[in-house]
Design a protein around this motif. Structure first.
Motif, mmCIF file in Angstrom:
data_model
loop_
_atom_site.group_PDB
_atom_site.id
_atom_site.type_symbol
_atom_site.label_atom_id
_atom_site.label_comp_id
_atom_site.label_asym_id
_atom_site.label_seq_id
_atom_site.Cartn_x
_atom_site.Cartn_y
_atom_site.Cartn_z
ATOM 1 N N ASP A 98 -24.005 -43.563 -40.926
ATOM 2 C CA ASP A 98 -23.437 -44.481 -41.915
ATOM 3 C C ASP A 98 -24.483 -44.957 -42.922
ATOM 4 O OD1 ASP A 98 -20.921 -44.307 -40.847
ATOM 5 O OD2 ASP A 98 -21.170 -46.048 -39.526
ATOM 6 N N SER A 99 -25.725 -45.068 -42.487
ATOM 7 C CA SER A 99 -26.770 -45.584 -43.375
ATOM 8 C C SER A 99 -28.065 -44.804 -43.183
ATOM 9 C CB SER A 99 -27.034 -47.059 -43.073
ATOM 10 O OG SER A 99 -27.634 -47.206 -41.790
ATOM 11 N N SER A 100 -28.948 -44.959 -44.142
ATOM 12 C CA SER A 100 -30.259 -44.314 -44.077
ATOM 13 C C SER A 100 -31.065 -44.847 -42.893
ATOM 14 C CB SER A 100 -31.016 -44.558 -45.386
ATOM 15 O OG SER A 100 -32.280 -43.951 -45.365
ATOM 16 N N GLU A 101 -30.911 -46.138 -42.609
ATOM 17 C CA GLU A 101 -31.623 -46.761 -41.492
ATOM 18 C C GLU A 101 -31.171 -46.157 -40.160
ATOM 19 O OE1 GLU A 101 -34.198 -49.309 -39.420
ATOM 20 O OE2 GLU A 101 -34.096 -48.817 -41.551
ATOM 21 N N GLU A 102 -29.859 -45.973 -40.009
ATOM 22 C CA GLU A 102 -29.352 -45.363 -38.781
ATOM 23 C C GLU A 102 -29.806 -43.917 -38.662
ATOM 24 O OE1 GLU A 102 -25.137 -45.858 -38.312
ATOM 25 O OE2 GLU A 102 -25.235 -48.004 -38.719
ATOM 26 N N LEU A 103 -29.917 -43.237 -39.797
ATOM 27 C CA LEU A 103 -30.419 -41.865 -39.796
ATOM 28 C C LEU A 103 -31.846 -41.832 -39.232
ATOM 29 C CD1 LEU A 103 -30.105 -39.286 -42.703
ATOM 30 C CD2 LEU A 103 -32.169 -39.472 -41.342
ATOM 31 N N SER A 104 -32.692 -42.758 -39.690
ATOM 32 C CA SER A 104 -34.080 -42.807 -39.213
ATOM 33 C C SER A 104 -34.142 -43.019 -37.701
ATOM 34 C CB SER A 104 -34.861 -43.919 -39.925
ATOM 35 O OG SER A 104 -35.068 -43.600 -41.285
ATOM 36 N N SER A 105 -33.290 -43.900 -37.193
ATOM 37 C CA SER A 105 -33.253 -44.140 -35.746
ATOM 38 C C SER A 105 -32.790 -42.896 -34.996
ATOM 39 C CB SER A 105 -32.317 -45.312 -35.424
ATOM 40 O OG SER A 105 -32.811 -46.510 -35.981
ATOM 41 N N GLY A 106 -31.761 -42.235 -35.531
ATOM 42 C CA GLY A 106 -31.257 -41.020 -34.907
ATOM 43 C C GLY A 106 -32.292 -39.907 -34.917
ATOM 44 N N LEU A 107 -33.038 -39.816 -36.015
ATOM 45 C CA LEU A 107 -34.083 -38.799 -36.114
ATOM 46 C C LEU A 107 -35.203 -39.066 -35.113
ATOM 47 C CD1 LEU A 107 -35.029 -36.285 -37.732
ATOM 48 C CD2 LEU A 107 -36.305 -37.874 -39.205
ATOM 49 N N ALA A 108 -35.585 -40.329 -34.963
ATOM 50 C CA ALA A 108 -36.632 -40.681 -33.999
ATOM 51 C C ALA A 108 -36.199 -40.331 -32.574
ATOM 52 C CB ALA A 108 -36.963 -42.172 -34.105
ATOM 53 N N ASP A 109 -34.949 -40.633 -32.239
ATOM 54 C CA ASP A 109 -34.418 -40.280 -30.916
ATOM 55 C C ASP A 109 -34.482 -38.764 -30.690
ATOM 56 O OD1 ASP A 109 -33.786 -42.862 -30.089
ATOM 57 O OD2 ASP A 109 -31.780 -42.794 -30.979
#
Length: 258
Positions: free
Chosen positions: A12-23
């Motif tokens: 939904d957001s760029s911030e959530e993308l960053s978290s998903g990428l880190a995971d």
């Protein structure tokens, strides 16, 4: 080996993308360390260095087996090491300086030399790492098999420093090449055979300015080579797209009307 279809992960957001990428990076790293005892990560430009900042904070900082990581670059601008356009410098500022990576495990492109020389010495460095088995060899080619290559989709559909219709897109023997962007600045890039020999490749697309190029890459409307991201297709590995709602907007709208 059967070809694996690309996976699309929407956020939904760029911030959530960053978290998903880190995971995702942590998951691939843990799997590689468990299977082969080390993890080879290839970074690139765009917003990749900034997004890796997630790994410098809890809970990632303490979960990662940092001494087992080996870091490489998919591309580098031919500039001084401390130049703001140096991708090594960007990664150091956002990520490398904040985690306990071993300095000997950071394999960067030479700075302060001409592009062809930088490309040649970087390819030699990678070959040495393959010889030492820090990086696995691909079972189906003579290329290195990096555990994870992180790429960022560019506004003209490029990834790494592989630009539309550049002759380097047809390169088959070199692992690393020197390219000239706009006929001026040189950069060093991994070639497509190396990227496509990786065990895992992730491409990040975020922001409204990438909605059109992402749409074009996904639906393959353009001639091959005009959007180099279309040519990323791991032979014996997996491709995952990490895309935020803005970048995916045109693509999703197009699917709704089918």
């Amino acid at each position: 080996m059967e070809k694996i279809e690309p996976e699309l992960r929407l956020f939904d957001s760029s911030e959530e993308l960053s978290s998903g990428l880190a995971d995702y990076v942590l998951q691939v790293a843990e799997s590689a360390v468990k299977d082969i005892g080390s993890f080879s990560l290839v970074l690139s430009g765009g917003d990749i260095p900034k997004r890796l900042g997630k790994l410098t904070k809890a809970p990632f900082l303490r979960l990662v087996d940092w001494p087992k990581w080996h870091v490489f670059w998919a591309e580098e601008n031919v500039v001084a090491k401390l130049h703001p356009d140096s991708l090594y410098w960007q990664a150091k500022e956002c990520f490398i300086s904040k985690v306990p990576l071993l300095p000997a495990h950071i394999i960067s492109v030479s700075h302060g030399v001409e592009g062809e020389s930088a490309a040649s010495s970087y390819e030699f460095s990678i070959r040495q790492q393959v010889k030492k088995r820090t990086v696995q060899a691909s079972p189906s080619s003579d290329c290195p098999r990096f555990d994870l290559v992180l790429l960022s989709l560019g506004p003209n559909g490029h990834v790494a420093s592989l630009y539309p219709n550049d002759p380097v897109l047809q390169e088959e023997s070199q692992w690393v090449a020197c390219v000239s962007k706009d006929g001026t600045r040189e950069s060093v890039t991994l070639t497509l055979p190396v990227i496509n020999a990786a065990a895992n490749v992730a491409i990040v697309a975020a922001g409204m300015d990438l909605a059109r190029p992402f749409m074009d890459v996904m639906v393959s409307r353009k001639p091959i080579g005009s959007h180099p991201a279309q040519m990323v297709s791991p032979q014996d590995g997996k491709l995952v797209w990490f895309v935020d709602a803005s970048a995916a907007s045109l693509f999703l709208r197009g699917n709704e009307h089918r």
